[in-house]
Design an enzyme around this catalytic site. Structure first.
Site, mmCIF file in Angstrom:
data_model
loop_
_atom_site.group_PDB
_atom_site.id
_atom_site.type_symbol
_atom_site.label_atom_id
_atom_site.label_comp_id
_atom_site.label_asym_id
_atom_site.label_seq_id
_atom_site.Cartn_x
_atom_site.Cartn_y
_atom_site.Cartn_z
ATOM 1 N N THR A 20 0.781 -1.240 0.000
ATOM 2 C CA THR A 20 0.000 0.000 0.000
ATOM 3 C C THR A 20 0.813 1.291 0.000
ATOM 4 O OG1 THR A 20 -0.126 0.098 2.430
ATOM 5 C CG2 THR A 20 -1.840 -1.171 1.295
ATOM 6 N N GLU A 82 6.368 -4.070 14.715
ATOM 7 C CA GLU A 82 5.801 -2.736 14.921
ATOM 8 C C GLU A 82 4.487 -2.826 15.684
ATOM 9 O OE1 GLU A 82 5.431 -0.468 11.352
ATOM 10 O OE2 GLU A 82 7.591 -0.375 10.988
#
Length: 250
Positions: A20, A82
């Protein structure tokens, strides 16, 4: 380069670059920045084994993290790390988490089935001696996917979803900045109403002064509220005057 500038960010955007970076995430980042919210997006295409300290710091410094779950998100060890760190910041610092499910069903993320199940099968094989790491990744995805978030499926208009997320982000951040002041203002307004009633019942100058002092305090708090909503940059703070003492401007 990790970020477009050295400005202090408010939002960290976690995403799978190959899915993305140049499409949905870039549009989302632009929409959020259009409403004057400072974002952190990692533009470094290089990937190592361990998540770098600059990213860990960027996650820690954010007030809100947007996690863009996409088709190949779970195949990235870096993305999974993350998410783990974002949720740790949520526990320690009450960081807000906003999940976005881009062309992937939330149940797939939550339960690690389908393409996410395939990715974890590979992780379990690769990290056979580090199953605790894989367990943390699974728990992190489940927890993140259980947060209220946004879905962007093929039958939805992407620009409308992006604008909706940007609006949601600014509303959540505004609550962080002014939630405590709203509560103080509410209590002081209730107090002022009682003081005014008392003064009307016993019209002595002393009671009038007490009421007026409370009204002044309400005005000061409303001014602070308005200034916080501006989210001023450091170079603008000298123009704030006495309100610069507000800890949110540090």
């Amino acid at each position: 380069m990790a970020n477009s500038s050295e400005e202090k960010h408010e939002v960290f955007v976690c995403f799978r670059g190959e899915d993305t970076r140049n499409t949905f995430t870039s549009h989302l980042n632009a929409a959020i920045r259009r409403v004057a919210i400072r974002t952190y997006i990692d533009h470094d295409l290089r990937r190592g084994e361990e998540i770098p300290q600059r990213l860990l710091k960027a996650i820690k410094d954010a007030k809100l993290s947007v996690i863009v779950f996409s088709e190949n998100f779970a195949s990235s060890k870096w993305c999974l790390d993350e998410v783990v760190n974002i949720l740790e910041c949520k526990k320690r610092n009450n960081q807000i988490v906003v999940p976005v499910f881009y062309r992937v069903d939330p149940a797939v993320v939550r339960n690690q089935i389908g393409i996410y199940g395939e990715a974890f099968a590979k992780h379990e094989h690769r990290f056979e001696g580090e199953m605790n790491k894989v367990r943390k990744w699974r728990e992190a995805l489940t927890e993140a996917a259980n947060h209220s978030g946004w879905e962007c499926s093929l039958n939805k208009v992407e620009c409308e979803v992006v604008e909706g997320i940007a609006k949601d982000v600014i509303e959540k951040l505004n609550h962080v900045y002014i939630g405590d002041l709203d509560e103080q203002i509410r209590k002081f307004e209730q107090l002022a109403e009682l003081q005014n009633q008392y003064y009307k019942a016993i019209p002595e100058l002393e009671y009038l002064h007490i009421y007026q002092a409370t009204v002044r305090r309400i005005t000061e708090l409303k001014m602070k509220r308005s200034i916080r909503l501006l989210r001023l940059t450091p170079d603008m703070l000298p123009y704030v005057g006495n309100f610069k003492s507000d800890p949110d401007f540090d």
